[in-house]
Enzyme design. Sequence first.
Site, PDB file in Angstrom:
ATOM      1  N   HIS A 116       0.857  -1.185   0.000  1.00  0.00           N
ATOM      2  CA  HIS A 116       0.000   0.000   0.000  1.00  0.00           C
ATOM      3  C   HIS A 116       0.891   1.233   0.000  1.00  0.00           C
ATOM      4  O   HIS A 116       1.975   1.228   0.569  1.00  0.00           O
ATOM      5  CB  HIS A 116      -0.895   0.001   1.244  1.00  0.00           C
ATOM      6  CG  HIS A 116      -2.174   0.739   1.026  1.00  0.00           C
ATOM      7  ND1 HIS A 116      -3.302   0.142   0.519  1.00  0.00           N
ATOM      8  CD2 HIS A 116      -2.507   2.037   1.231  1.00  0.00           C
ATOM      9  CE1 HIS A 116      -4.273   1.026   0.431  1.00  0.00           C
ATOM     10  NE2 HIS A 116      -3.820   2.204   0.855  1.00  0.00           N
TER      11      HIS A 116
ATOM     12  N   ASP B 120     -13.665   2.436   6.936  1.00  0.00           N
ATOM     13  CA  ASP B 120     -12.634   3.221   6.252  1.00  0.00           C
ATOM     14  C   ASP B 120     -13.192   3.836   4.973  1.00  0.00           C
ATOM     15  O   ASP B 120     -12.889   4.971   4.649  1.00  0.00           O
ATOM     16  CB  ASP B 120     -11.398   2.373   5.932  1.00  0.00           C
ATOM     17  CG  ASP B 120     -10.379   3.193   5.141  1.00  0.00           C
ATOM     18  OD1 ASP B 120      -9.963   4.249   5.656  1.00  0.00           O
ATOM     19  OD2 ASP B 120     -10.054   2.824   4.012  1.00  0.00           O
TER      20      ASP B 120
ATOM     21  N   ARG C 202     -12.995  12.390   4.690  1.00  0.00           N
ATOM     22  CA  ARG C 202     -11.737  13.144   4.869  1.00  0.00           C
ATOM     23  C   ARG C 202     -11.344  13.884   3.600  1.00  0.00           C
ATOM     24  O   ARG C 202     -10.821  14.988   3.644  1.00  0.00           O
ATOM     25  CB  ARG C 202     -10.593  12.177   5.224  1.00  0.00           C
ATOM     26  CG  ARG C 202     -10.626  11.672   6.636  1.00  0.00           C
ATOM     27  CD  ARG C 202      -9.663  10.510   6.791  1.00  0.00           C
ATOM     28  NE  ARG C 202      -8.316  10.814   6.429  1.00  0.00           N
ATOM     29  CZ  ARG C 202      -7.442   9.933   5.924  1.00  0.00           C
ATOM     30  NH1 ARG C 202      -7.790   8.673   5.750  1.00  0.00           N
ATOM     31  NH2 ARG C 202      -6.222  10.300   5.607  1.00  0.00           N
TER      32      ARG C 202
ATOM     33  N   SER D 267      -6.459   4.165   8.485  1.00  0.00           N
ATOM     34  CA  SER D 267      -7.089   3.892   7.188  1.00  0.00           C
ATOM     35  C   SER D 267      -6.349   2.755   6.475  1.00  0.00           C
ATOM     36  O   SER D 267      -6.951   1.769   6.042  1.00  0.00           O
ATOM     37  CB  SER D 267      -7.042   5.175   6.348  1.00  0.00           C
ATOM     38  OG  SER D 267      -7.296   4.908   5.006  1.00  0.00           O
TER      39      SER D 267
ATOM     40  N   LYS E 296      -7.500  -1.564   6.370  1.00  0.00           N
ATOM     41  CA  LYS E 296      -7.719  -2.264   5.085  1.00  0.00           C
ATOM     42  C   LYS E 296      -6.812  -3.477   4.975  1.00  0.00           C
ATOM     43  O   LYS E 296      -7.215  -4.533   4.506  1.00  0.00           O
ATOM     44  CB  LYS E 296      -7.414  -1.319   3.908  1.00  0.00           C
ATOM     45  CG  LYS E 296      -8.516  -0.331   3.607  1.00  0.00           C
ATOM     46  CD  LYS E 296      -8.310   0.325   2.254  1.00  0.00           C
ATOM     47  CE  LYS E 296      -7.272   1.403   2.241  1.00  0.00           C
ATOM     48  NZ  LYS E 296      -7.711   2.694   2.704  1.00  0.00           N
TER      49      LYS E 296
END
Length: 434
Positions: free
Chosen positions: A82, A161, A168, A183, A187
């Site tokens: 990520h 999320d 956000r 966040s 995930k």
Amino acid sequence: MNIVDIIRRKRDKKELSKEEIEYFVYEYTKGNITDYQASALVMAIYLNGMNNREITDLTLAMANSGEILDLSTLSECIVDKHSTGGVGDKVSLILMPLVASLGIIVAKMSGRGLGFTGGTIDKLESIPGYNTGIKIEEFINNIKEIGISLIGQTMNLAPADKKIYALRDTIACTESIPLIASSIMSKKIAAGANKIVLDVTCGSGAFMKDKMQAESLSKMMKQIGKLANKETVCVITNMEEPLGFAVGNNLEVIEAINSLKGNMPNDVREVVLELGAYMYKLANPETNIEENKKLLWENIINGKAYKKFVELVEKQGGDISYLKDTNKFKKAEFVLPVILNKSGYIYQINAEEVGILSCNLGAGRKKKEDKIDESVGIILKNKVGDFINKGDIVAYIHANDMQKGKEAVQKLEQIYKVQDEKIEKPETILEVIL
Ligand code: URA
């Protein structure tokens, strides 16, 4: 428990209890807390921060807001990746099929664009037919059959999320360590991988503007990873200027496809190989990083990584004729050159400003429900360290609105900063935190 009391406590810089955090996450996910109340609390977290215990509780509550996948029956080792976000960051589109082409199981849940940064899911959806919202059974089935699946957050994985992330994006609460760490890690916990490589971007085009912030975020995410029993490596990468040459959805997908066909910009290649080498090492601990990079590059050159991407796109319903002929991607109506009126060495191309420019052309969202324009964006012709002559074209603006396009040309002329003294190409990989 009452949401107004929870907002008041965070507004007044008090520590929230585990129960208060869980109440907020579950009730907001169920729709029992309004967007304006959630906005107030998220803004209070943004302004007043959270301690490590609160961040961990927030992450776990978000991960537990939906299903948690157990993929252990598929393989002993499932590696995920990520990025904390950037401008021109198309790394996942290249890296994930590349790693999968070496036999490593890839199960990845990506996000949409956030703030001035782009998102892998928006980019994947630029490929007509590609379904980022497949059911869990199909996700698992695809992994079983071809060793890879890339999906969005439409399944019941970390639904909290999905809501908080979209919120956000539209209330200027993106650049926050507690909010980013929870966040990303919620995930990653929900999607079932047991090893994680994180690309923690750093610089003007990232949410972490300096290395110290990037290190703090990395340490936080590693700590959460440890708690969740997931081995986590953080690679801090430079996001001072945009990554690669293309910014904008279709344009970045085309650059990613060309990269998979062997035509990869140098900075993209460095990031892809560094992250890939650590992903490979997590799956095969006895291996060596430099050797792994060679192995990965071989699969770009011999076409195996591209072939895996074609398999992935086909499996998820995408039209693979677009991969074979990238001219099929929808083009913007106007393509306007950006010409610099000065000679010299480029010493700055502020990535955040380029990202905002691209969003203003329509590549990003201003409101949660906005539809993005896939065809708009920017193609840079030059990067920091390059010499340019007065009158050179340094970029092209792709716009569907002439007025916006002309404004973008003027702004980009200002964003390119040039000096007489020669300047070295900046480092791409800043630090690896094992
Ligand atoms: N990527 C995410 O998934 N979340 C963030 O907050 C930032 C980048």
